[in-house]
Scaffold this motif. Sequence first.
Motif, mmCIF file in Angstrom:
data_model
loop_
_atom_site.group_PDB
_atom_site.id
_atom_site.type_symbol
_atom_site.label_atom_id
_atom_site.label_comp_id
_atom_site.label_asym_id
_atom_site.label_seq_id
_atom_site.Cartn_x
_atom_site.Cartn_y
_atom_site.Cartn_z
ATOM 1 N N LYS A 1 49.193 41.255 41.601
ATOM 2 C CA LYS A 1 47.716 40.970 42.148
ATOM 3 C C LYS A 1 47.112 41.312 40.714
ATOM 4 O O LYS A 1 47.407 42.193 40.040
ATOM 5 C CB LYS A 1 47.559 41.765 43.162
ATOM 6 N N GLY A 2 45.644 41.061 40.695
ATOM 7 C CA GLY A 2 44.796 41.109 39.701
ATOM 8 C C GLY A 2 43.757 42.296 39.662
ATOM 9 O O GLY A 2 43.962 43.063 40.903
ATOM 10 N N THR A 3 43.381 42.829 38.601
ATOM 11 C CA THR A 3 42.431 43.936 38.598
ATOM 12 C C THR A 3 41.194 43.425 37.750
ATOM 13 O O THR A 3 41.304 42.595 36.810
ATOM 14 C CB THR A 3 43.095 45.086 37.737
ATOM 15 N N LEU A 4 40.002 43.582 38.354
ATOM 16 C CA LEU A 4 38.773 43.147 38.003
ATOM 17 C C LEU A 4 38.027 43.957 36.769
ATOM 18 O O LEU A 4 38.019 45.194 36.946
ATOM 19 C CB LEU A 4 37.797 43.064 39.113
ATOM 20 N N VAL A 5 37.589 43.358 35.616
ATOM 21 C CA VAL A 5 37.173 44.012 34.681
ATOM 22 C C VAL A 5 35.865 43.432 34.575
ATOM 23 O O VAL A 5 35.667 42.118 34.507
ATOM 24 C CB VAL A 5 38.052 43.618 33.270
ATOM 25 N N TYR B 1 41.778 40.206 35.807
ATOM 26 C CA TYR B 1 43.156 40.239 34.847
ATOM 27 C C TYR B 1 44.405 40.371 35.642
ATOM 28 O O TYR B 1 44.451 40.974 36.363
ATOM 29 C CB TYR B 1 43.239 41.467 33.958
ATOM 30 N N TYR B 2 45.289 39.289 35.234
ATOM 31 C CA TYR B 2 46.570 39.507 36.117
ATOM 32 C C TYR B 2 47.843 39.843 35.036
ATOM 33 O O TYR B 2 47.750 39.383 33.839
ATOM 34 C CB TYR B 2 46.983 38.040 36.558
ATOM 35 N N CYS B 3 49.002 40.230 35.257
ATOM 36 C CA CYS B 3 50.024 40.378 34.599
ATOM 37 C C CYS B 3 51.287 39.440 35.275
ATOM 38 O O CYS B 3 51.178 39.259 36.621
ATOM 39 C CB CYS B 3 50.507 41.682 34.402
ATOM 40 N N ALA B 4 51.907 38.853 34.605
ATOM 41 C CA ALA B 4 53.048 37.906 34.975
ATOM 42 C C ALA B 4 54.249 37.819 34.094
ATOM 43 O O ALA B 4 54.005 38.312 33.090
ATOM 44 C CB ALA B 4 52.286 36.684 35.207
#
Length: 124
Positions: A116-120, A93-96
Amino acid sequence: VQLQASGGGLVQSGGSLRLSCAASGFSSDYYAIGWFRQAPGKEREGVSCISSSDGRTYYVDSVKGRFTISRDNAENTVYLQMNSLKPDDTAVYYCATNWATGCDNFTPGGMKYWGKGTLVTVSS
Protein backbone atom coordinates in the motif's frame (compact mmCIF):
# COMPACT_ATOMS: atom_id res chain seq x y z
CA VAL A 1 3.60 -11.77 2.63
CA GLN A 2 3.41 -8.03 2.95
CA LEU A 3 5.17 -4.84 1.92
CA GLN A 4 4.29 -1.82 4.01
CA ALA A 5 5.35 1.64 2.92
CA SER A 6 5.47 4.43 5.49
CA GLY A 7 7.11 7.75 6.19
CA GLY A 8 5.12 10.02 3.92
CA GLY A 9 3.86 13.39 5.00
CA LEU A 10 3.71 17.09 4.28
CA VAL A 11 7.01 18.88 3.76
CA GLN A 12 8.06 22.22 2.35
CA SER A 13 9.97 22.52 -0.88
CA GLY A 14 13.64 21.83 -0.22
CA GLY A 15 12.88 19.57 2.72
CA SER A 16 13.57 15.89 3.28
CA LEU A 17 11.67 12.72 4.06
CA ARG A 18 12.69 9.12 4.50
CA LEU A 19 10.31 6.46 3.28
CA SER A 20 10.44 2.92 4.63
CA CYS A 21 9.31 -0.28 2.95
CA ALA A 22 9.03 -2.97 5.59
CA ALA A 23 8.73 -6.53 4.38
CA SER A 24 7.10 -9.33 6.31
CA GLY A 25 6.57 -12.95 5.50
CA PHE A 26 9.67 -13.12 3.30
CA SER A 27 13.28 -11.96 3.31
CA SER A 28 13.45 -8.83 1.22
CA ASP A 29 17.22 -9.14 0.87
CA TYR A 30 16.67 -11.98 -1.60
CA TYR A 31 14.75 -9.77 -4.02
CA ALA A 32 14.94 -6.51 -5.88
CA ILE A 33 12.74 -3.85 -4.33
CA GLY A 34 11.53 -0.82 -6.21
CA TRP A 35 9.87 2.47 -5.34
CA PHE A 36 7.18 3.87 -7.60
CA ARG A 37 5.01 6.94 -7.39
CA GLN A 38 1.76 8.14 -8.82
CA ALA A 39 0.78 11.77 -8.89
CA PRO A 40 -2.86 12.84 -9.36
CA GLY A 41 -3.89 12.44 -12.97
CA LYS A 42 -0.60 10.84 -13.97
CA GLU A 43 0.58 7.34 -14.65
CA ARG A 44 2.54 5.41 -12.07
CA GLU A 45 6.30 5.73 -12.66
CA GLY A 46 9.35 3.97 -11.37
CA VAL A 47 11.48 6.11 -9.07
CA SER A 48 14.24 3.87 -7.77
CA CYS A 49 15.19 0.22 -7.46
CA ILE A 50 17.81 -1.77 -5.59
CA SER A 51 18.85 -5.24 -6.62
CA SER A 52 19.64 -8.06 -4.24
CA SER A 53 22.24 -9.83 -6.34
CA ASP A 54 24.84 -7.05 -6.46
CA GLY A 55 23.28 -4.10 -4.65
CA ARG A 56 23.04 -2.05 -7.83
CA THR A 57 20.72 0.89 -7.69
CA TYR A 58 18.65 2.62 -10.31
CA TYR A 59 17.09 6.09 -10.29
CA VAL A 60 14.80 7.90 -12.66
CA ASP A 61 16.56 10.99 -14.02
CA SER A 62 14.29 13.42 -12.19
CA VAL A 63 15.47 12.23 -8.76
CA LYS A 64 19.14 11.50 -9.40
CA GLY A 65 21.34 13.28 -6.90
CA ARG A 66 18.40 13.91 -4.56
CA PHE A 67 17.06 10.46 -3.64
CA THR A 68 19.00 7.51 -2.21
CA ILE A 69 17.71 3.95 -1.94
CA SER A 70 19.23 1.58 0.61
CA ARG A 71 18.61 -1.67 2.45
CA ASP A 72 18.78 -2.72 6.07
CA ASN A 73 18.65 -6.49 5.86
CA ALA A 74 18.57 -6.86 9.64
CA GLU A 75 15.37 -4.79 9.68
CA ASN A 76 14.06 -6.42 6.47
CA THR A 77 13.44 -2.90 5.24
CA VAL A 78 14.28 -0.82 2.18
CA TYR A 79 14.52 2.93 2.56
CA LEU A 80 14.18 5.86 0.19
CA GLN A 81 15.88 8.99 1.47
CA MET A 82 14.43 11.97 -0.35
CA ASN A 83 16.26 15.28 -0.13
CA SER A 84 15.75 18.63 -1.84
CA LEU A 85 12.11 17.78 -2.39
CA LYS A 86 10.15 19.66 -5.02
CA PRO A 87 6.40 20.15 -5.50
CA ASP A 88 6.67 17.84 -8.54
CA ASP A 89 7.63 15.03 -6.15
CA THR A 90 4.12 15.13 -4.68
CA ALA A 91 2.59 11.69 -5.18
CA VAL A 92 1.56 8.48 -3.51
CA TYR A 93 4.70 6.37 -3.19
CA TYR A 94 4.58 2.58 -3.39
CA CYS A 95 7.15 -0.13 -2.94
CA ALA A 96 7.01 -3.33 -4.92
CA THR A 97 9.00 -6.40 -5.88
CA ASN A 98 9.37 -8.38 -9.08
CA TRP A 99 10.36 -11.52 -7.15
CA ALA A 100 13.70 -11.42 -8.97
CA THR A 101 17.20 -10.54 -7.83
CA GLY A 102 17.78 -7.73 -10.28
CA CYS A 103 15.91 -4.61 -11.29
CA ASP A 104 14.92 -6.10 -14.59
CA ASN A 105 11.81 -4.81 -16.23
CA PHE A 106 11.58 -2.02 -13.67
CA THR A 107 8.16 -0.87 -14.78
CA PRO A 108 4.79 -0.94 -13.05
CA GLY A 109 3.80 -3.86 -15.27
CA GLY A 110 6.95 -5.74 -14.36
CA MET A 111 6.29 -5.77 -10.63
CA LYS A 112 4.59 -8.78 -9.15
CA TYR A 113 3.68 -7.65 -5.64
CA TRP A 114 2.79 -4.23 -4.33
CA GLY A 115 2.47 -2.69 -0.93
CA LYS A 116 0.00 0.00 0.00
CA GLY A 117 1.20 3.51 -0.71
CA THR A 118 2.22 6.43 1.43
CA LEU A 119 1.37 10.00 0.48
CA VAL A 120 4.11 12.58 0.04
CA THR A 121 3.02 16.19 -0.33
CA VAL A 122 5.57 18.89 -1.05
CA SER A 123 4.36 22.44 -0.66
CA SER A 124 5.90 25.36 -2.55
